[in-house]
Scaffold this motif. Sequence first.
Motif, PDB file in Angstrom:
ATOM      1  N   PHE A 120       0.452  -1.271   0.235  1.00 39.67           N
ATOM      2  CA  PHE A 120      -0.121  -0.510   0.018  1.00 39.67           C
ATOM      3  C   PHE A 120       0.610   1.308  -0.140  1.00 39.67           C
ATOM      4  O   PHE A 120       0.577   2.351  -1.025  1.00 39.67           O
ATOM      5  N   PRO A 121       1.711   1.037   1.243  1.00 37.90           N
ATOM      6  CA  PRO A 121       2.540   2.569   0.587  1.00 37.90           C
ATOM      7  C   PRO A 121       3.875   3.006  -0.046  1.00 37.90           C
ATOM      8  O   PRO A 121       3.679   3.412  -0.701  1.00 37.90           O
ATOM      9  N   TRP A 122       4.028   1.542  -1.150  1.00 37.71           N
ATOM     10  CA  TRP A 122       5.398   1.203  -2.302  1.00 37.71           C
ATOM     11  C   TRP A 122       4.241   2.149  -3.080  1.00 37.71           C
ATOM     12  O   TRP A 122       4.761   2.862  -4.272  1.00 37.71           O
ATOM     13  N   ILE A 123       2.690   1.319  -3.805  1.00 34.66           N
ATOM     14  CA  ILE A 123       1.718   1.606  -4.371  1.00 34.66           C
ATOM     15  C   ILE A 123       1.966   3.608  -4.272  1.00 34.66           C
ATOM     16  O   ILE A 123       2.229   4.309  -5.223  1.00 34.66           O
ATOM     17  N   ALA A 124       1.090   4.109  -3.358  1.00 37.54           N
ATOM     18  CA  ALA A 124       1.046   5.545  -3.164  1.00 37.54           C
ATOM     19  C   ALA A 124       1.763   6.557  -3.071  1.00 37.54           C
ATOM     20  O   ALA A 124       2.249   7.341  -3.840  1.00 37.54           O
ATOM     21  N   ARG A 125       3.445   5.275  -2.388  1.00 36.31           N
ATOM     22  CA  ARG A 125       4.676   6.601  -3.486  1.00 36.31           C
ATOM     23  C   ARG A 125       5.089   6.392  -4.727  1.00 36.31           C
ATOM     24  O   ARG A 125       5.303   7.479  -4.973  1.00 36.31           O
ATOM     25  N   ARG A 126       4.972   5.510  -5.015  1.00 38.72           N
ATOM     26  CA  ARG A 126       5.122   5.674  -6.976  1.00 38.72           C
ATOM     27  C   ARG A 126       4.704   6.410  -7.161  1.00 38.72           C
ATOM     28  O   ARG A 126       4.847   6.814  -8.689  1.00 38.72           O
ATOM     29  N   TYR A 127       3.598   6.298  -7.216  1.00 42.67           N
ATOM     30  CA  TYR A 127       2.319   7.503  -7.535  1.00 42.67           C
ATOM     31  C   TYR A 127       2.434   8.740  -7.510  1.00 42.67           C
ATOM     32  O   TYR A 127       2.649   9.755  -8.898  1.00 42.67           O
ATOM     33  N   LEU A 128       3.110   9.521  -6.374  1.00 39.77           N
ATOM     34  CA  LEU A 128       3.312  10.992  -5.974  1.00 39.77           C
ATOM     35  C   LEU A 128       5.067  10.947  -6.936  1.00 39.77           C
ATOM     36  O   LEU A 128       5.020  12.054  -7.746  1.00 39.77           O
ATOM     37  N   ILE A 129       5.730   9.494  -6.804  1.00 38.49           N
ATOM     38  CA  ILE A 129       7.272  10.146  -7.801  1.00 38.49           C
ATOM     39  C   ILE A 129       6.646  10.349  -9.149  1.00 38.49           C
ATOM     40  O   ILE A 129       7.434  10.876  -9.735  1.00 38.49           O
TER      41      ILE A 129
END
Length: 233
Positions: A120-129
């Motif tokens: 879950f945090p991986w997906i959210a972080r890659r969206y922002l990046i």
Amino acid sequence: MIQNIPLERVLFLDIETVPQAGSWNELSETDQYLWDKKTRFQRKDDVSAEEFYDRAGIMAEFGKIICITIGMVEKNETLKIKSFSGHDEKKMLQEFGEIFNSPRLYNVILCAHNGKEFDFPWIARRYLINGILPPAPFQMFGKKPWEVPHIDTMELWKFGDYKSFVSLELLAHVFGIPTPKDDIDGSMVSSIYYIEKDLQRIVDYCEKDVLTLANIFRRMRQEDLLKRNINLD
């Protein structure tokens, strides 16, 4: 109790990640410096930053997602599966995010193994990046813990024992579920992607993990195993 969760609302999910570059020499000097700094206290004294770079696939700042597989249970006890994969991470994330525009996924409950610490945090972080706003189910700022609609099968298995770690493979074994690790495991994903260039093999592996995840959740609810069906609409 997890038996009270409407199964048709649960979105089972797994991701596969790799380092952003296929080798240390492909990184810029800045990336090499920041990787060295980030991992300095994680490495043993005799392990260089370059030697440790094969671990970059577990850190969202230095890795990328190459596959997201989701699964949802149909009324006939079948798990319908759909995968998003490709070399263009931004395009893949955009396509994945579009599914949450469907009325069917209103108030969806995400479920993953170790999802709260990884998926879950991986997906959210890659969206922002990638310059994209994460889909609503991944936006947790300002929410109280009980307002976050996420299920983590590792957390369920801990029963409050926060010292314990259990793999998806081990839980599958103890519940009598066919192992998803019959071809590759997570440690092989990077080499299969960059050296063998066999993305489909990784997608197949991710889909097996999602089926296993859903069946572990079913076993925790004292329910029968699901069958698999590709192409979730």
